[in-house]
Motif scaffolding. Structure first.
Motif, PDB file in Angstrom:
ATOM      1  N   GLU A   1       5.090   5.913  -2.590  1.00  0.00           N
ATOM      2  CA  GLU A   1       4.743   7.329  -2.475  1.00  0.00           C
ATOM      3  C   GLU A   1       5.807   8.221  -3.094  1.00  0.00           C
ATOM      4  OE1 GLU A   1       2.260   8.785   1.053  1.00  0.00           O
ATOM      5  OE2 GLU A   1       3.673   7.356   1.933  1.00  0.00           O
ATOM      6  N   ASP A   2       7.036   7.762  -3.088  1.00  0.00           N
ATOM      7  CA  ASP A   2       8.132   8.605  -3.566  1.00  0.00           C
ATOM      8  C   ASP A   2       8.766   8.090  -4.853  1.00  0.00           C
ATOM      9  OD1 ASP A   2       9.598   6.402  -2.768  1.00  0.00           O
ATOM     10  OD2 ASP A   2      10.552   7.400  -1.068  1.00  0.00           O
ATOM     11  N   GLY A   3       8.261   6.998  -5.396  1.00  0.00           N
ATOM     12  CA  GLY A   3       8.806   6.441  -6.620  1.00  0.00           C
ATOM     13  C   GLY A   3      10.019   5.555  -6.424  1.00  0.00           C
ATOM     14  N   GLU A   4      10.522   5.477  -5.203  1.00  0.00           N
ATOM     15  CA  GLU A   4      11.716   4.670  -4.930  1.00  0.00           C
ATOM     16  C   GLU A   4      11.457   3.560  -3.926  1.00  0.00           C
ATOM     17  OE1 GLU A   4      15.056   7.114  -3.945  1.00  0.00           O
ATOM     18  OE2 GLU A   4      14.598   8.548  -5.534  1.00  0.00           O
ATOM     19  N   THR A   5      10.851   3.906  -2.798  1.00  0.00           N
ATOM     20  CA  THR A   5      10.575   2.895  -1.780  1.00  0.00           C
ATOM     21  C   THR A   5       9.092   2.562  -1.799  1.00  0.00           C
ATOM     22  OG1 THR A   5      10.235   4.585  -0.087  1.00  0.00           O
ATOM     23  CG2 THR A   5      12.454   3.668  -0.285  1.00  0.00           C
ATOM     24  N   GLY A   6       8.771   1.364  -1.401  1.00  0.00           N
ATOM     25  CA  GLY A   6       7.377   0.942  -1.382  1.00  0.00           C
ATOM     26  C   GLY A   6       7.272  -0.539  -1.103  1.00  0.00           C
ATOM     27  N   TRP A   7       6.194  -1.128  -1.523  1.00  0.00           N
ATOM     28  CA  TRP A   7       6.011  -2.555  -1.310  1.00  0.00           C
ATOM     29  C   TRP A   7       5.198  -3.130  -2.460  1.00  0.00           C
ATOM     30  CZ3 TRP A   7       3.615   1.324   1.295  1.00  0.00           C
ATOM     31  CH2 TRP A   7       2.237   1.340   1.344  1.00  0.00           C
ATOM     32  N   SER A   8       5.384  -4.417  -2.672  1.00  0.00           N
ATOM     33  CA  SER A   8       4.664  -5.099  -3.739  1.00  0.00           C
ATOM     34  C   SER A   8       3.627  -6.032  -3.127  1.00  0.00           C
ATOM     35  CB  SER A   8       5.626  -5.881  -4.637  1.00  0.00           C
ATOM     36  OG  SER A   8       6.265  -6.892  -3.894  1.00  0.00           O
ATOM     37  N   LEU A   9       2.586  -6.261  -3.885  1.00  0.00           N
ATOM     38  CA  LEU A   9       1.539  -7.188  -3.468  1.00  0.00           C
ATOM     39  C   LEU A   9       0.841  -7.700  -4.711  1.00  0.00           C
ATOM     40  CD1 LEU A   9      -1.716  -5.516  -2.743  1.00  0.00           C
ATOM     41  CD2 LEU A   9       0.260  -4.053  -2.479  1.00  0.00           C
ATOM     42  N   THR A  10       0.010  -8.687  -4.518  1.00  0.00           N
ATOM     43  CA  THR A  10      -0.778  -9.240  -5.605  1.00  0.00           C
ATOM     44  C   THR A  10      -2.242  -9.097  -5.248  1.00  0.00           C
ATOM     45  OG1 THR A  10       0.974 -10.817  -6.153  1.00  0.00           O
ATOM     46  CG2 THR A  10      -1.250 -11.309  -6.970  1.00  0.00           C
ATOM     47  N   LEU A  11      -3.015  -8.508  -6.156  1.00  0.00           N
ATOM     48  CA  LEU A  11      -4.455  -8.372  -5.951  1.00  0.00           C
ATOM     49  C   LEU A  11      -5.145  -9.621  -6.486  1.00  0.00           C
ATOM     50  CD1 LEU A  11      -4.955  -4.673  -7.143  1.00  0.00           C
ATOM     51  CD2 LEU A  11      -4.741  -5.516  -4.794  1.00  0.00           C
ATOM     52  N   SER A  12      -5.942 -10.250  -5.666  1.00  0.00           N
ATOM     53  CA  SER A  12      -6.683 -11.444  -6.078  1.00  0.00           C
ATOM     54  C   SER A  12      -7.666 -11.103  -7.194  1.00  0.00           C
ATOM     55  CB  SER A  12      -7.452 -12.018  -4.877  1.00  0.00           C
ATOM     56  OG  SER A  12      -6.549 -12.416  -3.879  1.00  0.00           O
ATOM     57  N   PRO A  13      -8.035 -12.091  -8.008  1.00  0.00           N
ATOM     58  CA  PRO A  13      -8.978 -11.834  -9.096  1.00  0.00           C
ATOM     59  C   PRO A  13     -10.287 -11.240  -8.578  1.00  0.00           C
ATOM     60  CG  PRO A  13      -8.050 -14.036  -9.269  1.00  0.00           C
ATOM     61  CD  PRO A  13      -7.612 -13.482  -7.949  1.00  0.00           C
ATOM     62  N   GLY A  14     -10.757 -10.167  -9.201  1.00  0.00           N
ATOM     63  CA  GLY A  14     -12.043  -9.571  -8.845  1.00  0.00           C
ATOM     64  C   GLY A  14     -12.136  -9.015  -7.446  1.00  0.00           C
ATOM     65  N   SER A  15     -11.005  -8.742  -6.816  1.00  0.00           N
ATOM     66  CA  SER A  15     -11.018  -8.371  -5.393  1.00  0.00           C
ATOM     67  C   SER A  15     -11.114  -6.871  -5.163  1.00  0.00           C
ATOM     68  CB  SER A  15      -9.751  -8.892  -4.719  1.00  0.00           C
ATOM     69  OG  SER A  15      -8.613  -8.250  -5.264  1.00  0.00           O
ATOM     70  N   LEU A  16     -11.618  -6.537  -3.987  1.00  0.00           N
ATOM     71  CA  LEU A  16     -11.604  -5.178  -3.461  1.00  0.00           C
ATOM     72  C   LEU A  16     -10.694  -5.215  -2.244  1.00  0.00           C
ATOM     73  CD1 LEU A  16     -12.760  -2.301  -3.590  1.00  0.00           C
ATOM     74  CD2 LEU A  16     -14.643  -3.098  -2.144  1.00  0.00           C
ATOM     75  N   THR A  17      -9.674  -4.363  -2.241  1.00  0.00           N
ATOM     76  CA  THR A  17      -8.631  -4.395  -1.198  1.00  0.00           C
ATOM     77  C   THR A  17      -8.432  -2.986  -0.669  1.00  0.00           C
ATOM     78  OG1 THR A  17      -7.528  -6.179  -2.396  1.00  0.00           O
ATOM     79  CG2 THR A  17      -6.206  -4.978  -0.768  1.00  0.00           C
ATOM     80  N   THR A  18      -8.248  -2.875   0.641  1.00  0.00           N
ATOM     81  CA  THR A  18      -7.902  -1.595   1.249  1.00  0.00           C
ATOM     82  C   THR A  18      -6.540  -1.721   1.896  1.00  0.00           C
ATOM     83  OG1 THR A  18     -10.215  -1.062   1.670  1.00  0.00           O
ATOM     84  CG2 THR A  18      -8.576   0.164   2.923  1.00  0.00           C
ATOM     85  N   LEU A  19      -5.668  -0.771   1.593  1.00  0.00           N
ATOM     86  CA  LEU A  19      -4.354  -0.679   2.201  1.00  0.00           C
ATOM     87  C   LEU A  19      -4.333   0.549   3.104  1.00  0.00           C
ATOM     88  CD1 LEU A  19      -2.174  -1.139  -1.003  1.00  0.00           C
ATOM     89  CD2 LEU A  19      -2.936  -2.913   0.581  1.00  0.00           C
TER      90      LEU A  19
END
Length: 182
Positions: A161-179
């Motif tokens: 949100e601020d360009g400095e802190t956050g988190w990484s993840l991997t989106l599965s192929p063809g997936s729909l994901t809600t965070l």
């Protein structure tokens, strides 16, 4: 409803929706009559149909749409009734004495379950055009991001949100994901 209803018959027109939203910011723009017609998409897989739903909802919400209405949330096992024989698949279909929940039912849930009434769309961007996304702040301050990976491979993503802190993840192929986050 003619004062604010729209739907597409010939592909995506999200830029036209953006223009309409800018010209008439006081209007609530409701997408109507979304569906999967058997005559056009009968050969598509269930997951492909769910991705079509997600693509339309994401595009509409990112470009000024206020609401999304399905043409038919429930149809019989043949895709009707329909007075002109234009049979469709619905998110819910009658099956014997029960219901079949198609993948599109779950795609709609990524939006209806996490985007609360009164939510405000936040500006957001993504570095990879194969990822479609929309982010909202709910009235309670929580946030929800819906992400569609249109690629046939997994894609890495960094959320911040601020360009400095956050988190990484991997989106599965063809997936729909809600965070969601507070």
């Amino acid at each position: 409803m003619a004062g604010f209803a729209y739907h597409w018959y010939t592909g995506d027109h999200f830029e036209a929706l953006s223009l309409t939203s800018r010209l008439y910011p006081e209007k609530a723009l409701w997408f109507t009559e979304g569906c999967v017609e058997f005559s056009r998409f009968g050969g598509a897989s269930g997951p492909d149909k769910a991705r079509m739903y997600a693509h339309d909802i994401l595009g509409n919400l990112r470009h000024g749409g206020s609401a999304q209405l399905d043409w038919n949330l429930l149809l019989d096992d043949q895709g009707g009734p329909n007075h002109v024989g234009n049979y469709c698949e619905a998110p819910l279909m009658l099956q014997g004495d029960g219901f079949l929940r198609n993948p599109s039912y779950y795609a709609i849930g990524h939006f209806s379950r996490y985007l609360r009434p009164g939510a405000v769309r936040l500006e957001s961007s993504v570095y990879d055009g194969r990822i479609e996304q929309v982010v909202f702040r709910n009235p309670d301050g929580s946030r929800a991001a819906v992400l569609l990976n249109r690629a046939p491979e997994a894609l890495p993503l960094w959320v911040t949100e601020d360009g400095e802190t956050g988190w990484s993840l991997t989106l599965s192929p063809g997936s729909l994901t809600t965070l969601t986050w507070p």
